[in-house]
Design a protein around this motif. Structure first.
Motif, PDB file in Angstrom:
ATOM      1  N   UNK A 250       0.802  -1.178   0.022  1.00 55.33           N
ATOM      2  CA  UNK A 250      -0.006  -0.059   0.152  1.00 55.33           C
ATOM      3  C   UNK A 250       0.667   1.275   0.222  1.00 55.33           C
ATOM      4  N   UNK A 251       2.115   1.174   0.521  1.00 54.05           N
ATOM      5  CA  UNK A 251       3.174   2.257   0.583  1.00 54.05           C
ATOM      6  C   UNK A 251       3.864   2.512  -0.835  1.00 54.05           C
ATOM      7  N   UNK A 252       3.524   1.828  -1.805  1.00 58.27           N
ATOM      8  CA  UNK A 252       4.302   1.692  -2.962  1.00 58.27           C
ATOM      9  C   UNK A 252       3.332   3.008  -3.984  1.00 58.27           C
ATOM     10  N   UNK A 253       4.354   3.722  -4.799  1.00 53.30           N
ATOM     11  CA  UNK A 253       3.539   4.473  -5.870  1.00 53.30           C
ATOM     12  C   UNK A 253       3.347   3.534  -7.033  1.00 53.30           C
ATOM     13  N   UNK A 254       2.526   4.008  -7.936  1.00 53.88           N
ATOM     14  CA  UNK A 254       2.289   3.238  -9.173  1.00 53.88           C
ATOM     15  C   UNK A 254       3.599   2.781  -9.660  1.00 53.88           C
ATOM     16  N   UNK A 255       3.780   1.578 -10.196  1.00 49.31           N
ATOM     17  CA  UNK A 255       4.809   0.785 -10.821  1.00 49.31           C
ATOM     18  C   UNK A 255       6.123   0.717  -9.782  1.00 49.31           C
ATOM     19  N   UNK A 256       5.635   0.687  -8.761  1.00 46.30           N
ATOM     20  CA  UNK A 256       6.857   0.628  -7.703  1.00 46.30           C
ATOM     21  C   UNK A 256       7.203  -0.860  -7.426  1.00 46.30           C
ATOM     22  N   UNK A 257       8.093  -1.363  -6.751  1.00 47.35           N
ATOM     23  CA  UNK A 257       8.879  -2.421  -6.680  1.00 47.35           C
ATOM     24  C   UNK A 257       8.895  -3.002  -5.161  1.00 47.35           C
ATOM     25  N   UNK A 258       8.407  -3.983  -4.994  1.00 47.54           N
ATOM     26  CA  UNK A 258       8.438  -4.541  -3.561  1.00 47.54           C
ATOM     27  C   UNK A 258       9.406  -5.756  -3.550  1.00 47.54           C
ATOM     28  N   UNK A 259      10.602  -5.652  -2.618  1.00 46.38           N
ATOM     29  CA  UNK A 259      11.321  -6.705  -2.180  1.00 46.38           C
ATOM     30  C   UNK A 259      10.903  -7.465  -1.041  1.00 46.38           C
ATOM     31  N   UNK A 260      10.845  -8.870  -1.254  1.00 41.47           N
ATOM     32  CA  UNK A 260      10.338  -9.730  -0.340  1.00 41.47           C
ATOM     33  C   UNK A 260      11.665 -10.594   0.176  1.00 41.47           C
ATOM     34  N   UNK A 270      -2.227 -11.479  -0.865  1.00 42.19           N
ATOM     35  CA  UNK A 270      -1.906 -10.621  -1.875  1.00 42.19           C
ATOM     36  C   UNK A 270      -2.946 -10.120  -2.536  1.00 42.19           C
ATOM     37  N   UNK A 271      -3.135  -8.896  -2.716  1.00 46.75           N
ATOM     38  CA  UNK A 271      -4.379  -8.223  -3.666  1.00 46.75           C
ATOM     39  C   UNK A 271      -3.723  -8.118  -4.866  1.00 46.75           C
ATOM     40  N   UNK A 272      -3.949  -9.233  -5.744  1.00 50.24           N
ATOM     41  CA  UNK A 272      -3.564  -9.423  -6.902  1.00 50.24           C
ATOM     42  C   UNK A 272      -3.824  -8.245  -7.952  1.00 50.24           C
ATOM     43  N   UNK A 273      -5.329  -7.808  -7.613  1.00 54.21           N
ATOM     44  CA  UNK A 273      -5.825  -6.640  -8.583  1.00 54.21           C
ATOM     45  C   UNK A 273      -5.131  -5.380  -8.433  1.00 54.21           C
ATOM     46  N   UNK A 276      -1.868  -5.839 -10.326  1.00 57.38           N
ATOM     47  CA  UNK A 276      -2.051  -5.452 -11.923  1.00 57.38           C
ATOM     48  C   UNK A 276      -2.498  -4.202 -12.100  1.00 57.38           C
ATOM     49  N   UNK A 277      -3.347  -3.621 -11.326  1.00 61.05           N
ATOM     50  CA  UNK A 277      -3.950  -2.349 -11.748  1.00 61.05           C
ATOM     51  C   UNK A 277      -2.774  -1.173 -11.561  1.00 61.05           C
ATOM     52  N   UNK A 278      -1.839  -1.247 -10.773  1.00 65.84           N
ATOM     53  CA  UNK A 278      -0.705  -0.376 -10.418  1.00 65.84           C
ATOM     54  C   UNK A 278       0.550  -0.806 -10.846  1.00 65.84           C
ATOM     55  N   UNK A 279       0.433  -1.842 -11.707  1.00 65.17           N
ATOM     56  CA  UNK A 279       1.601  -2.484 -12.117  1.00 65.17           C
ATOM     57  C   UNK A 279       2.957  -2.630 -11.206  1.00 65.17           C
ATOM     58  N   UNK A 280       2.637  -3.158 -10.094  1.00 64.42           N
ATOM     59  CA  UNK A 280       3.621  -3.266  -9.087  1.00 64.42           C
ATOM     60  C   UNK A 280       4.332  -4.633  -9.321  1.00 64.42           C
TER      61      UNK A 280
END
Length: 340
Positions: A250-260, A270-273, A276-280
């Motif tokens: 939720x803290x990412x901007x559109x097209x942001x990247x999350x490292x696990x 995971x909220x897959x929608x 997809x919608x934010x191109x994360x």
């Protein structure tokens, strides 16, 4: 040799006298000079890793001196000062031949697949592929912390996460992995925001380069979005928590990247929608291959990275059971190193 032995999952391990290992063909035995206490060791003790067979000796972050060399090992000899990634790759499979040793399907991990480094000696397989020669300027305590937490963070932030100067990077969890990530991202020129429940950990994060710190709370996401002007470029879960994952995404901007990087033994929602919608991007990162260490070691030698600063406590084997148990209540600030 003396070693920490787990006989029942979740029950405090004990110090025992056990046989000193012999080198297998292609492997070596090290005298353990220093080994790190990591949250992954706690997960193993709790029974979260199906590879562990009891009785078991944990420990996977290590540095030491070669005391025995197995048949067929070239280029290494007794007395060499070495460290190693926690993933010991086979060097022969398709992934290894492509340089991706960290995802080798035949990998062996000390402290998980076999007895590890919470002992006076440890055996390592596939020595020619996995040993890293320590520069004379690098001490054993610092080198021990490189094999899991620091190297894992270096590859996650730099190679997988592709962090660049000027980006907003949020690190959730300021234990050894998280503080390493703070230091590395800051050295790359990123603006780093550290999140944790522990004020002492956040204070350390500031000293290692975090521009801002946020004490974890229900308002964490909004605080991050306010600090970053709409969301982070990169977030990282360095602890392993479904709640953290939700906040990080939720803290990412559109097209942001999350490292696990933190393990998630209980799974995650995971909220897959949204992905997809934010191109994360959801990016998993697992360790770092031995052959990629030179870039990191050069940055350590130059002083741009200071992993020695992360060490906040040094203990002996006698103190390990209590220190392992303390991880149940949370990850302490900084890195604990064991000198067997």
């Amino acid at each position: 040799m003396r070693a920490i032995v787990i006989e029942q999952f979740g029950v405090l391990p004990t110090i025992q006298d056990v046989p000193t290992p012999e080198p297998a063909a292609g492997g070596v035995v090290l005298r353990v000079e220093a080994t790190g206490l990591c949250r992954s060791d706690w997960h193993g003790w709790q029974g979260h890793d199906s590879d562990i067979v009891l009785p078991h000796v944990p420990g996977h972050e290590l540095a030491g001196t070669i005391t025995a060399v197995g048949e067929g090992v070239n280029g290494w000899q007794v007395g060499d000062r070495v460290t190693t990634p926690f993933i010991c790759a086979c060097g022969q499979c398709e992934q290894c031949k492509e340089g991706n040793h960290q995802v080798c399907p035949n990998q062996l991990q000390p402290g998980f697949n076999y007895w590890g480094s919470f002992a006076e000696y440890v055996a390592l397989p596939f020595a020619e592929v996995n040993l890293v020669r320590m520069p004379e300027s690098l001490d054993f305590d610092t080198a021990a912390g490189l094999g899991c937490r620091f190297a894992t963070s270096f590859r996650a932030v730099h190679q997988v996460g592709r962090v660049e100067a000027g980006e907003n990077v949020v690190i959730f969890g300021c234990g050894g992995v998280g503080l390493s990530a703070v230091m590395i991202a800051a050295a790359l020129g990123a603006r780093v925001i550290a999140v944790d429940t522990n004020p002492a950990a956040l204070e350390l994060a500031r000293s290692y380069g975090a521009t801002d710190t946020v004490q974890a709370a229900p308002e964490t996401v909004q605080a991050i979005r306010d600090l970053t002007g709409g969301g982070a470029h990169v977030t990282m879960d360095a602890l392993g928590s479904n709640e953290i994952v939700q906040q990080a995404l939720l803290a990412l901007r559109p097209r942001g990247r999350h490292l696990q990087v933190g393990l998630l033994p209980s799974g995650v929602r995971l909220d897959v929608s949204r992905l997809i919608g934010q191109e994360l991007e959801w990016l998993g990162s697992h360790g770092m291959a031995a052959h990629t260490y030179p870039e990191m070691l050069d940055l350590v030698a130059s002083g741009n990275l200071r992993p020695a600063d992360l060490i906040t406590r040094t203990i002996g084997l006698d103190e390990v059971p209590e220190a392992l148990d303390a991880l149940t209540a949370g990850t302490p600030a900084g890195v604990t190193v064991i000198r067997p």
